[in-house]
Design an enzyme around this catalytic site. Structure first.
Site: not given
Length: 237
Positions: A135, A168
């Protein structure tokens, strides 16, 4: 954005889409849903991280706006301080969500990860290490870094952090993930070293997972301490 970065983003997207094929294969092999999800999560993230790191090695070595990196000592300090910064930003965002938008603090995304870890403990390596590394490379080094070349910190941070939040798939807590994204982007800009937000991100995820997994034990310990206080207080009353 150079071609290596596009290949990295493509690899990351394919990793997330791979479950469309991978999970049915594991189901056909007799694995239950949660176990299959855990196995595929570990496999796909591991392969993705290896491929991304190999591609990244071939990318041109650049720093944000061609400025020098922070010293090793300063970077270590910011990495440690970044843990508290990320956690503090999360608390502020969660407080705003709770008291202004009336959003419950529980996260479906976190609960799903915890369920996978309980089913297959090795998943904690993905949630606490592999995931944060990927990420930070994708959302901070590549997306934020590319935007920061063309616009100021606020807009580059906002766009990259919102994308980070959307990925997410926990839209109820989009403010919380966006706040975390800003914190990690700030660490990257402050030190010009992607390893700094990576360390902060890994540390925060690890802390949250350990805290959640041991939440019941912490409550029991708190009750025991309260009982001890009552007993000790009785001796002196």
């Amino acid at each position: 954005m150079n071609k290596q970065y596009w290949f990295i983003i493509l690899t990351y997207v394919l990793m997330h889409l791979s479950s469309i094929i991978g999970l049915p294969l594991l189901f056909a092999m007799g694995y239950e849903q949660t176990e299959a999800a855990g196995i595929w999560t570990i496999s796909s993230f591991t392969i993705c991280l290896i491929v991304v790191l190999l591609i990244l090695r071939t990318a041109p070595k650049t720093t944000l706006r061609n400025k020098s990196k922070a010293s090793v000592g300063a970077s270590i300090g910011w990495a440690i301080g970044g843990i508290f910064l990320a956690y503090f930003s999360q608390i502020i965002a969660a407080t705003i969500e709770m008291y202004i938008f009336r959003i419950d603090p529980g996260s479906e995304n976190t609960e799903a990860i915890l369920a996978l870890i309980k089913s297959l403990p090795l998943v904690i390596v993905v949630s606490s290490i592999f995931g944060p590394i990927l990420e930070e490379i994708i959302f901070r080094k590549i997306i934020f870094g590319s935007l920061y070349k063309k616009m100021n910190f606020f807009f580059a941070g906002l766009i990259s952090s919102v994308i980070f939040a959307v990925v997410h798939m926990d839209f109820t807590h989009i403010l919380l993930y966006t706040a975390m994204g800003f914190a990690f982007a700030f660490l990257y800009v402050r030190t010009k070293r992607i390893i700094v937000p990576i360390i902060a991100h890994i540390s925060m995820n690890t802390f949250v997972v350990i805290l959640q997994l041991n939440y019941d034990r912490i409550l029991e310990l708190q009750k025991e301490l309260e009982k001890m206080q009552l007993i000790i207080g009785g001796f002196f009353s």
